[in-house]
Design an enzyme around this catalytic site. Structure first.
Site, PDB file in Angstrom:
ATOM      1  N   ILE A  57       0.834  -1.162   0.083  1.00  0.00           N
ATOM      2  CA  ILE A  57      -0.028   0.029   0.107  1.00  0.00           C
ATOM      3  C   ILE A  57       0.772   1.324  -0.071  1.00  0.00           C
ATOM      4  CG2 ILE A  57      -1.799   1.353   1.117  1.00  0.00           C
ATOM      5  CD1 ILE A  57      -2.409  -1.384   2.440  1.00  0.00           C
ATOM      6  N   GLN A  77      10.993   3.613  -1.947  1.00  0.00           N
ATOM      7  CA  GLN A  77      10.092   2.213  -1.443  1.00  0.00           C
ATOM      8  C   GLN A  77       9.337   2.062  -2.566  1.00  0.00           C
ATOM      9  OE1 GLN A  77       8.193   3.405   2.137  1.00  0.00           O
ATOM     10  NE2 GLN A  77       9.881   2.478   3.386  1.00  0.00           N
ATOM     11  N   ASP A 133      -1.253  11.843  10.963  1.00  0.00           N
ATOM     12  CA  ASP A 133      -1.539  10.953   9.921  1.00  0.00           C
ATOM     13  C   ASP A 133      -2.986  10.703   9.523  1.00  0.00           C
ATOM     14  OD1 ASP A 133      -1.817   8.723   8.036  1.00  0.00           O
ATOM     15  OD2 ASP A 133      -0.322   7.554   9.049  1.00  0.00           O
ATOM     16  N   ARG A 135      -4.333   9.415   6.768  1.00  0.00           N
ATOM     17  CA  ARG A 135      -4.845   8.442   5.560  1.00  0.00           C
ATOM     18  C   ARG A 135      -5.857   7.503   6.068  1.00  0.00           C
ATOM     19  NH1 ARG A 135       1.104   6.482   4.522  1.00  0.00           N
ATOM     20  NH2 ARG A 135       1.221   6.681   6.816  1.00  0.00           N
TER      21      ARG A 135
END
Length: 212
Positions: A57, A77, A133, A135
């Site tokens: 992901i 990454q 965060d 997300r």
């Protein structure tokens, strides 16, 4: 981190071949109906329903993925994730359009400015009025269901992604870190993610030089 958005707010749009420098992938488009935010999944190879499929992901990072910034490890990454999938012979990369851990590109630039002044990545987001965060991984369920993936080998340094998938009913068979992309420019950033956000980066690498 948010995982509660209803599945019916997302739709699959279309698929097409996507040749890359790593190999021939298929790109699958998805959209959040309410916001029209677009996301994609890249699949490689084939699998039987029930197989354990390697996945990553990956949250969008224009500066790292496309502009080759060394302030983060995102671009490295992304490349390593795609390489690992091809080397395995099959797998999926879920590319979520959630720049700056959900605060957007321009706010990320504002956060960068604050980091230039001495704040770390968490402090900068909070100074701008955001959580560390923001997300949302809920769309991953539809993506994986569309690709008939139920069991995954997850490539990530972030255990929260494993928790999010598990809460959505995805069976995470294993989690493998991607300790890739350490530079002198992002050492403090990666240490902050490790210490404040729970990422599990190799501390030996953080303390003993860039990844070779």
């Amino acid at each position: 981190m948010v995982t509660s958005t209803p599945k019916n707010k997302f739709e699959f749009v279309s698929s097409a071949a996507l040749p890359t420098q790593f190999g021939l992938f298929t790109i699958h488009g998805f959209v959040e109906v309410e916001t029209q935010q677009e996301h994609v999944a890249l699949s490689y190879g084939q699998w039987q329903e029930g197989d354990t499929v390697p996945i990553r992901i990956h949250s969008e990072c224009l500066t790292g993925d496309a502009l080759f910034s060394t302030r983060c490890d995102c671009g490295a990454q992304l490349q390593k994730g795609l390489q690992n999938i091809v080397e395995h012979g099959s797998g999926v990369l879920l590319y979520l359009r959630q720049e700056g851990r959900g605060i957007g590109l321009l706010n990320k630039i504002r956060a960068y400015k604050l980091q230039d002044s001495g704040l770390d990545t968490v402090e900068a987001n909070e100074h701008l009025g955001f959580d560390a965060d923001l997300r949302d991984y809920a769309i991953c369920k539809l993506m994986l269901e569309t690709l008939k993936v139920k069991n995954v080998a997850l490539m990530t340094n972030n255990p929260k992604k494993q928790v999010a998938l598990t809460q959505m009913g995805i069976n995470v068979v294993s989690r493998t870190p991607i300790d890739h992309g350490l530079t002198e420019d992002n050492r403090k950033y990666l240490r902050t993610k490790t210490e404040k956000l729970g990422h599990q980066f190799d501390l030996h690498l953080l303390n003993n030089g860039p990844h070779k």
